[in-house]
Design an enzyme around this catalytic site. Structure first.
Site, PDB file in Angstrom:
ATOM      1  N   THR A 116      24.156 -25.213   6.539  1.00  0.00           N
ATOM      2  CA  THR A 116      23.444 -25.100   7.455  1.00  0.00           C
ATOM      3  C   THR A 116      22.026 -24.742   7.483  1.00  0.00           C
ATOM      4  O   THR A 116      21.266 -25.657   8.333  1.00  0.00           O
ATOM      5  CB  THR A 116      24.283 -24.510   8.363  1.00  0.00           C
ATOM      6  OG1 THR A 116      24.438 -23.062   7.930  1.00  0.00           O
ATOM      7  CG2 THR A 116      25.622 -25.075   8.787  1.00  0.00           C
ATOM      8  N   PHE A 157      24.900 -20.558  16.892  1.00  0.00           N
ATOM      9  CA  PHE A 157      26.024 -19.861  16.032  1.00  0.00           C
ATOM     10  C   PHE A 157      27.644 -19.624  16.292  1.00  0.00           C
ATOM     11  O   PHE A 157      28.395 -18.832  15.761  1.00  0.00           O
ATOM     12  CB  PHE A 157      25.528 -18.458  15.457  1.00  0.00           C
ATOM     13  CG  PHE A 157      24.516 -18.812  15.145  1.00  0.00           C
ATOM     14  CD1 PHE A 157      24.112 -18.561  13.947  1.00  0.00           C
ATOM     15  CD2 PHE A 157      22.724 -18.771  15.574  1.00  0.00           C
ATOM     16  CE1 PHE A 157      22.509 -19.179  12.853  1.00  0.00           C
ATOM     17  CE2 PHE A 157      21.677 -18.938  14.403  1.00  0.00           C
ATOM     18  CZ  PHE A 157      21.885 -18.757  13.125  1.00  0.00           C
ATOM     19  N   CYS A 205      29.442 -16.932  14.250  1.00  0.00           N
ATOM     20  CA  CYS A 205      28.731 -16.534  12.145  1.00  0.00           C
ATOM     21  C   CYS A 205      28.297 -15.784  11.920  1.00  0.00           C
ATOM     22  O   CYS A 205      27.649 -14.924  12.257  1.00  0.00           O
ATOM     23  CB  CYS A 205      27.563 -17.545  12.719  1.00  0.00           C
ATOM     24  SG  CYS A 205      26.881 -17.892  10.646  1.00  0.00           S
TER      25      CYS A 205
END
Ligand code: MNH
Length: 464
Positions: free
Chosen positions: A273, A402, A409
């Site tokens: 990512t 996120f 995350c």
């Protein structure tokens, strides 16, 4: 009054599949969702239903963790089954191993821990700079491939004190190829009924082979640590935590199988990512020269156009505009373009749509992040969307690159630090230009990246 959740035309057998391009499932779902703002329902050939949310108003409800919880959709379930087991990303929230690993690994991703990663991040970046320094003039190359080399080497060094040396080869690291195949295959299988999937045994066989190749890199990493245990005694990396750290609650360490899953989880989640983020952000800067100029000014102001000077850790947080460029890039092109939740019990959202317990709900980020009710000129690249005064007034559920809450995350600060550093080092040294006829499009492999992003570099001079 309860309303039915709308959906596009249904076909026999294929259900909603004809509306979806399986090479670009996210892009095509976003296209359909535009006609059904703020909510629609998709039915896949295997009978599974997905409710798709594209407004901040509904996101505010489905991201309420007292009512909804992360769900392992079919793609995550396949990732779990084939690759990541009960590693952090694919573990169920209620599983003991999720909480345990979360408690053990969380401290190494806090703000304070980030300073420790800085020298390793610089080391990985120095390999990129060395390669770029020696590139021939007028040479076009794929920027995304080099961003992947950078982020992959960075997680190798920061996580495992292991040097993948990606920049020493013209080809991607073999792990990257295996991962690309596996993610693409899992993405395609997502849409196929199980009986058809079984017929694709050649692909399935190759999937197994590619996964064992990825596992053999994990073997190398563990072996290096065990064979040279002494050398790594005082190292402050993730792997030492994974192997030795005790969970403060259960007083247990992670078990051997779970350690393997965590190593793979961080190898994959830790680079894919961030590479996409850097690629999109550079593309957006190059195609919006006014913003690029501001970014150059900031870098020159804070770091100077001095090709030998490397940023100090403390300087990174002063690069406010670059921070906004990255945030805005994550808004328009969130590299992890969606995540799923499910209701804990039967409920109603938006006072009108009934949601049954367990129903899969997709928070479709490219749609949410362009919700016209929350963003002025949603299609426009505008880093000023993230000026502090804008951020305090905006609905926090309008922006979730996120993920959300407990299951958001763990690597957010890590990714942003790494991306800020890379962007600063590159802008300090280079002008970037796109190929003349470049046609922007997106490559999907569960995550999204710009396709064939070919650029060339010109060295900056003090007088620029
Ligand atoms: Mn990351 C979870 C996006 C960088 C490790 N990450 C998530 C989720 C999103 C996400 C969205 C939530 C998924 C879900 O709800 O199913 N992550 C990103 C983006 C970047 C990123 C957009 C970069 C930009 N992630 C990183 C980095 C690491 C990392 C870097 C590691 C070093 N991410 C994770 C892990 C999880 C996660 C681990 C799962 C956390 C948990 O569930 O406890």
């Amino acid at each position: 009054m309860l309303k039915k959740i709308p959906y596009p035309r249904l076909y026999p057998i294929l259900k909603h599949l004809p509306h979806i391009d399986i090479k670009r499932p996210v892009g095509s779902t976003v296209d359909v969702a535009k006609n059904y703002y703020p909510i629609m329902q998709l039915i896949y050939p295997n009978g599974e239903t997905m409710v798709v949310i594209s407004s901040a108003k509904l996101a505010t409800e489905v991201l309420d963790e007292t009512r909804f919880t992360k769900s392992n959709n079919k793609a995550l379930a396949m990732m779990r089954k084939y690759v990541l087991g009960d590693g952090l990303f694919t573990a169920l929230t209620k599983e003991a191993n999720w909480e345990k690993a979360h408690r053990i690994l969380m401290p190494s991703f806090g703000k304070d821990a980030m300073k420790n990663f800085h020298p390793k991040m610089l080391e990985a970046a120095s390999h990129l700079l060395a390669k770029w320094h020696n590139l021939p003039n007028e040479h076009y190359f794929n920027l995304t491939d080099d961003m992947t080399r950078l982020t992959f080497d960075t997680i190798g060094l920061c996580g495992y004190d292991f040097n993948f040396n990606s920049f020493s080869s013209n080809k991607p690291h073999p792990f990257i190829n295996s991962l690309l195949f596996s993610l693409t295959e899992i993405m395609h299988s997502f849409f196929l009924p199980e009986n058809i999937q079984k017929l694709r045994f050649i692909k399935q066989k190759r999937l197994t082979a590619e996964i064992s190749k990825m596992n053999s890199l994990v073997d190398d990493i563990i072996k290096e640590r065990r064979v040279h245990a002494k050398k790594y005694n005082d190292v402050d990396d993730l792997l030492n935590l994974m192997i030795h750290a005790k969970d403060p609650v259960t007083n247990e360490t992670l078990d051997d199988l779970n350690i393997r899953y965590q190593i793979l989880t961080f190898l994959i989640a830790g680079h894919e990512t961030t590479s996409g983020l850097l690629s999109f952000a550079f593309y957006l800067l190059i195609t919006n020269p006014d913003t690029l100029n501001i970014a150059y000014h900031e870098v020159d102001d804070i770091l100077g156009i001095d090709t030998d000077r490397l940023p100090k850790f403390e300087e990174l947080s002063k690069l406010k505009y670059i921070g906004r460029v990255l945030s805005e890039s994550l808004r328009l092109y969130p590299p992890a373009p969606g995540f799923t939740v499910q209701a804990i019990q039967d409920t109603v959202i938006g006072s009108e749509y009934e949601i049954k317990v367990g129903t899969e709900i997709l928070v479709l980020l490219p749609a949410l992040h362009r919700d016209p009710a929350e963003w002025d000129n949603p299609e426009q690249f505008n880093p000023d969307n993230f000026l502090p005064e804008k951020e305090v007034t905006r609905n926090p559920y309008a922006y979730k690159p996120f993920g959300n809450g407990h299951r958001s995350c763990i690597g957010r600060a890590f990714a942003l630090q790494e991306a800020t550093l890379a962007m600063a080092l590159i802008l300090q040294r280079y002008k970037l230009s796109l190929k003349k006829d470049y046609q922007f499009s997106i490559q999907e492999t569960l995550s999204i990246k710009p396709k064939n992003l070919e650029i060339k570099l010109t060295k900056r001079k003090q007088s620029d």
